[in-house]
Design a protein around this motif. Structure first.
Motif, mmCIF file in Angstrom:
data_model
loop_
_atom_site.group_PDB
_atom_site.id
_atom_site.type_symbol
_atom_site.label_atom_id
_atom_site.label_comp_id
_atom_site.label_asym_id
_atom_site.label_seq_id
_atom_site.Cartn_x
_atom_site.Cartn_y
_atom_site.Cartn_z
ATOM 1 N N TRP A 41 0.773 -1.039 -0.201
ATOM 2 C CA TRP A 41 0.141 0.437 0.057
ATOM 3 C C TRP A 41 0.557 1.280 0.118
ATOM 4 N N LYS A 42 2.218 1.348 0.547
ATOM 5 C CA LYS A 42 3.070 2.506 0.285
ATOM 6 C C LYS A 42 3.655 2.274 -0.608
ATOM 7 N N GLN A 43 3.534 1.151 -1.155
ATOM 8 C CA GLN A 43 4.733 1.551 -2.737
ATOM 9 C C GLN A 43 3.471 2.218 -3.863
ATOM 10 N N ILE A 44 2.280 2.017 -3.784
ATOM 11 C CA ILE A 44 0.659 2.767 -4.415
ATOM 12 C C ILE A 44 0.727 3.953 -4.183
ATOM 13 N N LEU A 45 0.896 4.378 -2.829
ATOM 14 C CA LEU A 45 0.991 6.262 -2.599
ATOM 15 C C LEU A 45 2.180 6.268 -3.279
ATOM 16 N N PHE A 46 3.280 5.927 -2.653
ATOM 17 C CA PHE A 46 4.413 6.392 -3.353
ATOM 18 C C PHE A 46 5.007 6.582 -4.723
ATOM 19 N N GLY A 47 4.034 5.608 -5.148
ATOM 20 C CA GLY A 47 4.098 5.700 -6.663
ATOM 21 C C GLY A 47 2.625 7.080 -7.148
ATOM 22 N N LEU A 48 2.039 7.131 -6.404
ATOM 23 C CA LEU A 48 0.768 8.587 -6.888
ATOM 24 C C LEU A 48 1.905 9.360 -6.718
ATOM 25 N N ALA A 49 2.377 9.623 -5.909
ATOM 26 C CA ALA A 49 2.670 10.588 -5.169
ATOM 27 C C ALA A 49 3.989 11.450 -5.869
ATOM 28 N N GLY A 50 5.093 10.026 -6.676
ATOM 29 C CA GLY A 50 6.382 10.535 -7.429
ATOM 30 C C GLY A 50 5.757 10.602 -8.303
ATOM 31 N N SER A 51 5.142 10.450 -9.278
ATOM 32 C CA SER A 51 4.488 9.935 -10.430
ATOM 33 C C SER A 51 4.447 10.774 -11.446
ATOM 34 N N LYS A 52 3.916 12.468 -11.245
ATOM 35 C CA LYS A 52 4.267 13.452 -12.060
ATOM 36 C C LYS A 52 6.488 13.546 -12.484
ATOM 37 N N TYR A 53 6.343 12.885 -10.990
ATOM 38 C CA TYR A 53 8.127 13.087 -11.426
ATOM 39 C C TYR A 53 8.494 12.271 -12.265
ATOM 40 N N ASP A 54 8.121 11.125 -12.212
ATOM 41 C CA ASP A 54 8.372 10.398 -13.008
ATOM 42 C C ASP A 54 7.955 10.087 -14.296
ATOM 43 N N LYS A 55 7.230 10.363 -14.917
ATOM 44 C CA LYS A 55 6.938 10.606 -16.008
ATOM 45 C C LYS A 55 7.390 11.747 -16.920
ATOM 46 N N LYS A 56 7.674 13.104 -15.963
ATOM 47 C CA LYS A 56 8.893 14.024 -16.737
ATOM 48 C C LYS A 56 9.954 13.901 -17.153
ATOM 49 N N ALA A 57 10.490 13.237 -16.296
ATOM 50 C CA ALA A 57 12.179 12.807 -16.165
ATOM 51 C C ALA A 57 12.205 11.310 -17.310
ATOM 52 N N LYS A 58 11.505 10.234 -17.432
ATOM 53 C CA LYS A 58 11.145 9.230 -18.616
ATOM 54 C C LYS A 58 11.077 9.782 -19.887
ATOM 55 N N GLU A 59 9.951 10.907 -19.753
ATOM 56 C CA GLU A 59 9.408 11.575 -20.907
ATOM 57 C C GLU A 59 10.986 12.067 -21.947
ATOM 58 N N LYS A 60 12.195 12.488 -21.017
ATOM 59 C CA LYS A 60 13.245 12.527 -21.551
ATOM 60 C C LYS A 60 14.945 11.796 -20.892
ATOM 61 N N GLY A 61 14.068 10.284 -20.923
ATOM 62 C CA GLY A 61 14.872 9.205 -21.414
ATOM 63 C C GLY A 61 15.798 9.816 -19.829
ATOM 64 N N ILE A 62 14.859 10.262 -18.724
ATOM 65 C CA ILE A 62 16.031 9.972 -17.348
ATOM 66 C C ILE A 62 15.642 9.593 -16.894
ATOM 67 N N ASP A 63 16.427 8.414 -15.885
ATOM 68 C CA ASP A 63 15.392 7.696 -14.438
ATOM 69 C C ASP A 63 15.372 8.333 -13.123
ATOM 70 N N TYR A 64 14.630 8.837 -12.837
ATOM 71 C CA TYR A 64 14.535 9.964 -11.538
ATOM 72 C C TYR A 64 14.830 9.065 -9.725
ATOM 73 N N ARG A 65 15.376 8.734 -8.781
ATOM 74 C CA ARG A 65 15.415 8.781 -7.764
ATOM 75 C C ARG A 65 15.523 9.389 -7.047
ATOM 76 N N PHE A 66 14.549 8.799 -5.368
ATOM 77 C CA PHE A 66 15.283 9.915 -4.082
ATOM 78 C C PHE A 66 15.469 9.044 -2.652
ATOM 79 N N ILE A 67 16.340 9.661 -2.254
ATOM 80 C CA ILE A 67 17.124 9.007 -1.410
ATOM 81 C C ILE A 67 16.430 9.098 0.280
ATOM 82 N N PHE A 68 17.315 7.909 0.775
ATOM 83 C CA PHE A 68 16.232 8.797 2.568
ATOM 84 C C PHE A 68 17.862 7.959 3.260
#
Length: 334
Positions: free
Chosen positions: A252-279
């Motif tokens: 359920w957290k994977q789904i939530l984080f997937g939704l939260a980060g989806s716009k950043y993943d989408k913009k990165a993917k459009e440019k052929g770039i891999d988006y990551r976050f670190i904790f």
């Protein structure tokens, strides 16, 4: 012992000084008499509950993620450390508590204090050092000859990331204030961009990696300077599904984080770039690598000149929240 605690998550950055028992240690822990604890933006995230989906704490919570101190007791299974030694660490995410006179810490999270640092300067190293190490080695998987750009890299993160990156054979470019230019060049950067005089997205040739320290407002500018196939790693923007999968969080957290980060993943993917976050996590073995690097390069992090004791915790939190400290903000407990 005295400790700085919160009783619930709140937008109000207020901690309370309380008296609590000195913690008991397990067979795999050491008891540290805390000398100095660092105050980081992470403390603000802990207080507000902004990271509770990553780590939800039981209340009351003793705050503080990073410390220096002296070992007072050693668990029966612990090897490599003994009573009286000076140590430093980023506390494990699930058991923070550096803002206290004593802390019980897993032995595999601590490292010996670098010989060129004292308890004050040493307290500024573990969190940023481990963040930089894990960012470059694990998240970016950077190789010698590649180029990393760190916008806003003239601060405490850059102080550790630059020498780690240079030791890996990377070309390092940083943007920052004119006041920090000479200090940052002395750390070994290949190019320094004064953000008051030029926009990096207008002058920078495409790079392999960007490490974001500035947050979502810079996201599109950062994407624009990365080569197709490169990576953008953020310390501040948003976790995404890849982060949740890597951390083995619940579905359920994977789904939530997937939704939260989806716009950043989408913009990165459009440019052929891999988006990551670190904790960043605690890791004593990596900390020993950082210790070697700190000693070899005589790295001494900048410290904010304002002196705080434990009872001044709320003033220290306010200074960090303002975004204008002149180095790492510290609490002296001894």
């Amino acid at each position: 012992m005295k400790a700085a605690q919160i009783e619930k998550y709140s937008k109000e950055l207020m901690a309370k000084i309380v008296d609590i028992p000195i913690p008991e240690i397990s067979a795999d822990q050491v008891l540290i008499k805390v000398k100095v604890a660092a105050v980081n933006p992470l403390e603000i995230l802990n207080i507000t509950g902004a990271v509770k989906l990553i780590q939800d704490y039981k209340m009351p919570l003793t705050l503080g993620n990073e410390l220096t101190g002296i070992i007072e007791k050693v668990g029966e299974n612990v090897q490599g450390f003994k009573v009286g030694e000076a140590v430093y660490c980023r506390l494990p995410v699930n058991s923070i508590g550096a803002f206290a006179e004593y802390a019980a810490v897993d032995a595999d999270a601590i490292g010996h204090l670098p010989k060129n640092l004292d308890f004050t300067t040493g307290a500024a190293v573990p969190l940023t050092g481990l963040t930089a190490y894990q960012a470059l080695h694990e998240e970016l998987e950077a190789k010698a000859g590649q180029t990393v750009f760190i916008p806003g890299g003239s601060g405490s993160f850059g102080q550790m990331a630059i020498p780690i990156a240079k030791a890996m054979g990377l070309k390092v470019i940083v943007s920052g204030s004119p006041e920090a230019k000479e200090r940052t060049l002395a750390a070994g950067v290949d190019r320094y961009i004064n953000y008051k005089k030029e926009n990096y997205w207008e002058t920078l040739e495409p790079v392999d990696f960007v490490i974001d320290t500035l947050g979502p407002d810079e996201f599109e500018h950062e994407l624009s300077v990365i080569k197709s196939g490169g990576r953008l790693l953020s310390l501040r923007t948003s976790p995404n599904k890849q982060f949740a999968v890597d951390k083995k969080l619940a579905k359920w957290k994977q789904i939530l984080f997937g939704l939260a980060g989806s716009k950043y993943d989408k913009k990165a993917k459009e440019k052929g770039i891999d988006y990551r976050f670190i904790f960043v996590r605690a890791d004593g073995k990596q900390l020993s690598q950082i210790t070697d690097l700190v000693e070899r390069n005589n790295i001494v992090p900048a410290i904010d000149p304002t002196e705080f004791k434990l009872e001044d915790i709320n003033k220290a939190l306010a200074l960090v929240a303002s975004g204008h400290p002149k180095g790492k903000v510290l609490i002296k407990l001894d």
